[in-house]
Design an enzyme around this catalytic site. Sequence first.
Site, PDB file in Angstrom:
ATOM      1  N   SER A 230      42.602  17.518  16.004  1.00 60.11           N
ATOM      2  CA  SER A 230      43.518  18.632  15.773  1.00 60.11           C
ATOM      3  C   SER A 230      44.484  18.282  14.652  1.00 60.11           C
ATOM      4  O   SER A 230      44.555  17.140  14.195  1.00 60.11           O
ATOM      5  CB  SER A 230      44.336  18.942  17.047  1.00 60.11           C
ATOM      6  OG  SER A 230      43.503  19.316  18.118  1.00 60.11           O
ATOM      7  N   SER A 268      38.723  21.650  17.068  1.00 59.70           N
ATOM      8  CA  SER A 268      39.968  21.232  16.426  1.00 59.70           C
ATOM      9  C   SER A 268      41.053  22.281  16.670  1.00 59.70           C
ATOM     10  O   SER A 268      40.854  23.464  16.419  1.00 59.70           O
ATOM     11  CB  SER A 268      39.748  21.048  14.926  1.00 59.70           C
ATOM     12  OG  SER A 268      40.920  20.565  14.304  1.00 59.70           O
ATOM     13  N   ASP A 270      44.140  23.683  15.249  1.00 61.37           N
ATOM     14  CA  ASP A 270      44.840  23.708  13.960  1.00 61.37           C
ATOM     15  C   ASP A 270      45.952  24.739  14.043  1.00 61.37           C
ATOM     16  O   ASP A 270      45.708  25.946  13.925  1.00 61.37           O
ATOM     17  CB  ASP A 270      43.858  24.028  12.836  1.00 61.37           C
ATOM     18  CG  ASP A 270      42.723  23.011  12.791  1.00 61.37           C
ATOM     19  OD1 ASP A 270      41.754  23.190  13.551  1.00 61.37           O
ATOM     20  OD2 ASP A 270      42.824  22.044  12.034  1.00 61.37           O
TER      21      ASP A 270
END
Length: 343
Positions: A230, A268, A270
Amino acid sequence: MKKGKWNAITDVPNVKVGHVTLDEELPNEGAIRTGVTAILPHAGNLFEQKVPAASFILNGFGKTVGLIQVDELGVLESPIMLTNTFSVAQVLQGTLDYMLAQNKTIADTTSSLNIVVGECNDSYLNSMREMKVQAHHAIEAIQLAATGPVEQGAIGAGKGMICYEVKGGIGSSSRLVAHESTTYTVGVLTLTNFGKSSECKINDWLQSNGFDQYEATFPTKEEVEKPDGSVIIIVATDAPVNERQLKRFAKRSAIGLGRTGTSVHNGSGDIIIAFSNGYTIPHSADDMTISPALLRDEHPIMNDLFKAVVEATEEAVYQSLLHAETTTGRDGRVIEKCILEKK
């Protein structure tokens, strides 16, 4: 674009950053490589003097606290806290304890409190199941927060993070935006924990930013088998903009992230949070209306601010790599640092 004195988020006047790092060996090849990072929008009472804020979720594989209310009301009223995935609750509790001690009226004669916490998964290096981060670590990070240069790399929440398969963590950068006699600052802080080494564009950045005599190399090794990871990005400015404009800043930050090479993997998280301390919004006031003087969207300075966000985000990611050190974690796992060498 020109950089601030520290080339960090703390170039935005009155923004403070504090870290608490946990670095401990455990039995049976366990290791604690984690921590807490606190970002304070200004030096005053954050609950009584809120700042405009917004968030943008580029990919929502994350466990943040507080962003629903930030986007609903457009204000930030607590420090922004960063830690590992399993420590969000403890950091939330510590920040709550700190804010309640500072503000006796919360949940008594006035409303409740919205605290913002972000996280990345550091379990490749850190024995995250041990949950060693405690509430008092969050309080310490807030109390240690200061203006001036920002410690970067494997520090605070970034202690156990991995970026582009080398050691990542905390990175920061800033840009100055001038128009006539007025100068505003844009600062970015990143917590980086994402990407494959084959994606990284750091050498392109070195070439185009006056560092063409250097080359970044990634230690030869097998691909790191870890979760997708992340990134948490904090964008700060003293430009007088509202929450709608700050969301536009947050979206531009995603462009800076993309410039570093990532395609934003499935797993991930983000997440981008943007705030301005160019003015504050009082919690209590007798007036029915507020009327801060805001920048016009169509003024040319807005495009310069967008560019500043993009540039500072890109560099903040790279600074997290360039400041980090080789780290040994649990089960003897080693993540090497990115090596910067003269050609």
